[in-house]
Design an enzyme around this catalytic site. Sequence first.
Site, PDB file in Angstrom:
ATOM      1  N   GLY A  77      27.187 -21.737  36.187  1.00 10.43           N
ATOM      2  CA  GLY A  77      28.619 -21.575  36.040  1.00 10.43           C
ATOM      3  C   GLY A  77      29.446 -22.812  36.268  1.00 10.43           C
ATOM      4  O   GLY A  77      29.827 -23.510  35.327  1.00 10.43           O
ATOM      5  N   ARG A  78      29.720 -23.124  37.524  1.00  9.49           N
ATOM      6  CA  ARG A  78      30.678 -24.179  37.840  1.00  9.49           C
ATOM      7  C   ARG A  78      30.327 -25.558  37.288  1.00  9.49           C
ATOM      8  O   ARG A  78      31.239 -26.309  36.917  1.00  9.49           O
ATOM      9  CB  ARG A  78      30.908 -24.214  39.357  1.00  9.49           C
ATOM     10  CG  ARG A  78      31.879 -23.127  39.811  1.00  9.49           C
ATOM     11  CD  ARG A  78      31.881 -22.918  41.308  1.00  9.49           C
ATOM     12  NE  ARG A  78      30.726 -22.135  41.736  1.00  9.49           N
ATOM     13  CZ  ARG A  78      30.574 -21.658  42.965  1.00  9.49           C
ATOM     14  NH1 ARG A  78      31.505 -21.897  43.888  1.00  9.49           N
ATOM     15  NH2 ARG A  78      29.506 -20.950  43.288  1.00  9.49           N
TER      16      ARG A  78
ATOM     17  N   LYS B 205      27.198  -4.837  39.715  1.00 15.70           N
ATOM     18  CA  LYS B 205      26.371  -4.559  40.902  1.00 15.70           C
ATOM     19  C   LYS B 205      26.630  -3.136  41.420  1.00 15.70           C
ATOM     20  O   LYS B 205      27.039  -2.927  42.558  1.00 15.70           O
ATOM     21  CB  LYS B 205      26.623  -5.589  42.006  1.00 15.70           C
ATOM     22  CG  LYS B 205      26.285  -7.018  41.608  1.00 15.70           C
ATOM     23  CD  LYS B 205      26.504  -7.968  42.756  1.00 15.70           C
ATOM     24  CE  LYS B 205      26.157  -9.398  42.390  1.00 15.70           C
ATOM     25  NZ  LYS B 205      27.159 -10.003  41.448  1.00 15.70           N
TER      26      LYS B 205
ATOM     27  N   ASP C 242      28.600  -7.886  35.175  1.00 17.82           N
ATOM     28  CA  ASP C 242      28.054  -8.036  36.528  1.00 17.82           C
ATOM     29  C   ASP C 242      28.872  -7.175  37.494  1.00 17.82           C
ATOM     30  O   ASP C 242      29.772  -7.660  38.171  1.00 17.82           O
ATOM     31  CB  ASP C 242      28.098  -9.512  36.935  1.00 17.82           C
ATOM     32  CG  ASP C 242      27.284  -9.793  38.185  1.00 17.82           C
ATOM     33  OD1 ASP C 242      26.541  -8.895  38.630  1.00 17.82           O
ATOM     34  OD2 ASP C 242      27.387 -10.913  38.710  1.00 17.82           O
TER      35      ASP C 242
ATOM     36  N   ARG D 260      21.378 -25.215  39.168  1.00 18.72           N
ATOM     37  CA  ARG D 260      22.260 -26.362  39.157  1.00 18.72           C
ATOM     38  C   ARG D 260      21.568 -27.544  38.484  1.00 18.72           C
ATOM     39  O   ARG D 260      20.430 -27.875  38.850  1.00 18.72           O
ATOM     40  CB  ARG D 260      22.644 -26.758  40.593  1.00 18.72           C
ATOM     41  CG  ARG D 260      23.543 -25.742  41.304  1.00 18.72           C
ATOM     42  CD  ARG D 260      24.908 -25.699  40.660  1.00 18.72           C
ATOM     43  NE  ARG D 260      25.855 -24.823  41.338  1.00 18.72           N
ATOM     44  CZ  ARG D 260      26.034 -23.545  41.057  1.00 18.72           C
ATOM     45  NH1 ARG D 260      25.294 -22.984  40.101  1.00 18.72           N
ATOM     46  NH2 ARG D 260      26.936 -22.829  41.682  1.00 18.72           N
TER      47      ARG D 260
ATOM     48  N   THR E  19      27.173   9.311  40.520  1.00 18.12           N
ATOM     49  CA  THR E  19      28.197   8.340  40.137  1.00 18.12           C
ATOM     50  C   THR E  19      27.588   7.179  39.378  1.00 18.12           C
ATOM     51  O   THR E  19      28.115   6.738  38.349  1.00 18.12           O
ATOM     52  CB  THR E  19      28.945   7.835  41.379  1.00 18.12           C
ATOM     53  OG1 THR E  19      29.608   8.935  42.008  1.00 18.12           O
ATOM     54  CG2 THR E  19      29.971   6.778  41.020  1.00 18.12           C
TER      55      THR E  19
ATOM     56  N   ASP F 136      23.962   8.900  43.581  1.00 19.49           N
ATOM     57  CA  ASP F 136      23.175   8.912  42.344  1.00 19.49           C
ATOM     58  C   ASP F 136      23.984   9.357  41.136  1.00 19.49           C
ATOM     59  O   ASP F 136      23.932   8.715  40.067  1.00 19.49           O
ATOM     60  CB  ASP F 136      21.957   9.834  42.509  1.00 19.49           C
ATOM     61  CG  ASP F 136      20.984   9.326  43.549  1.00 19.49           C
ATOM     62  OD1 ASP F 136      21.231   8.244  44.116  1.00 19.49           O
ATOM     63  OD2 ASP F 136      19.967  10.016  43.792  1.00 19.49           O
TER      64      ASP F 136
ATOM     65  N   LEU G 108      26.497   0.367  43.048  1.00 18.46           N
ATOM     66  CA  LEU G 108      25.852   1.001  44.202  1.00 18.46           C
ATOM     67  C   LEU G 108      26.741   2.150  44.651  1.00 18.46           C
ATOM     68  O   LEU G 108      27.875   1.939  45.086  1.00 18.46           O
ATOM     69  CB  LEU G 108      25.660  -0.002  45.347  1.00 18.46           C
ATOM     70  CG  LEU G 108      25.051   0.580  46.635  1.00 18.46           C
ATOM     71  CD1 LEU G 108      23.661   1.160  46.365  1.00 18.46           C
ATOM     72  CD2 LEU G 108      24.995  -0.475  47.731  1.00 18.46           C
ATOM     73  N   ASP G 109      26.224   3.372  44.530  1.00 21.97           N
ATOM     74  CA  ASP G 109      26.997   4.555  44.912  1.00 21.97           C
ATOM     75  C   ASP G 109      26.035   5.734  44.948  1.00 21.97           C
ATOM     76  O   ASP G 109      24.815   5.552  44.821  1.00 21.97           O
ATOM     77  CB  ASP G 109      28.141   4.789  43.909  1.00 21.97           C
ATOM     78  CG  ASP G 109      29.359   5.431  44.560  1.00 21.97           C
ATOM     79  OD1 ASP G 109      29.177   6.481  45.224  1.00 21.97           O
ATOM     80  OD2 ASP G 109      30.467   4.896  44.421  1.00 21.97           O
TER      81      ASP G 109
ATOM     82  N   ASP H  35      33.972 -16.878  35.567  1.00 23.94           N
ATOM     83  CA  ASP H  35      34.552 -16.601  36.884  1.00 23.94           C
ATOM     84  C   ASP H  35      35.864 -17.352  37.042  1.00 23.94           C
ATOM     85  O   ASP H  35      35.955 -18.374  37.747  1.00 23.94           O
ATOM     86  CB  ASP H  35      33.558 -16.984  37.988  1.00 23.94           C
ATOM     87  CG  ASP H  35      32.346 -16.081  38.008  1.00 23.94           C
ATOM     88  OD1 ASP H  35      32.458 -14.925  37.560  1.00 23.94           O
ATOM     89  OD2 ASP H  35      31.273 -16.521  38.459  1.00 23.94           O
TER      90      ASP H  35
END
Length: 235
Positions: A211-212, A68, A66, A182, A75, A73, A70-71, A17
């Site tokens: 990640g961070r 995610k 990643d 974490r 697509t 069906d 959502l659209d 990221d």
Amino acid sequence: MSFKPETATDRLILPLDVPTVEEARTIVAQTKGAVGVYKIGMQLQFAGGLPFAQELAREGQKIFLDVKLLDIDNTVEQAVRNIAKMGMTFVTIHAYPKTMRAAVAGLDAADLCLLGVTVLTSMDDEDVKAAGYAGSAVELVKSRAVAARAAGMGGIVCSPREAGELRDLVGADLVLVTPGVRPVGASADDQRRVMTPGDAIRAGADYIVCGRPITGAADRRKAAEDVVEEIAAAL
């Protein structure tokens, strides 16, 4: 194809990221071999991250795309069909039943693990309520996990706090990926439903996303190795 991890290192997913491919490339160079999967999220996708993801996949790296999805069906189905040609290992779909069924329809026989995103780990009960849902975050996670299993998804993304209950609910076959992880002493940042790497694995997670605490460390490789050690101690 089984997407279950074999080693402690396999279980660590590191998000790239960062704003540029150049920065992402540096992180990969510093952590290669100490990380099982690299996650390419929206920030990097809009800065040349998709060709970079394919480049890493061609080099043999496991990549978690990643997006995610959502659209409508059709697509979603066609998007998954194209993603399956890119060499990715994981891809995320919002865990709406119709959306997940469409994603599975687009999978065909590709070696791609579809992950249903249940409830973001940055959300708590108040956030879920504000979004218009009547129940708690945990209740919504459970219902979406059951829907993911019914749709034929490869796994789900959930908080490590819910991993134990979900493992009992969905069985051993579905992959559980847990963000919101974490190490001891690290800041929770914008995550709300968090757990340490060892506790997440003991709770039933197959993979953890951290990640961070790694990308923000002075010695990124050492930070990744420390997380892997916590995972190994919990296995």
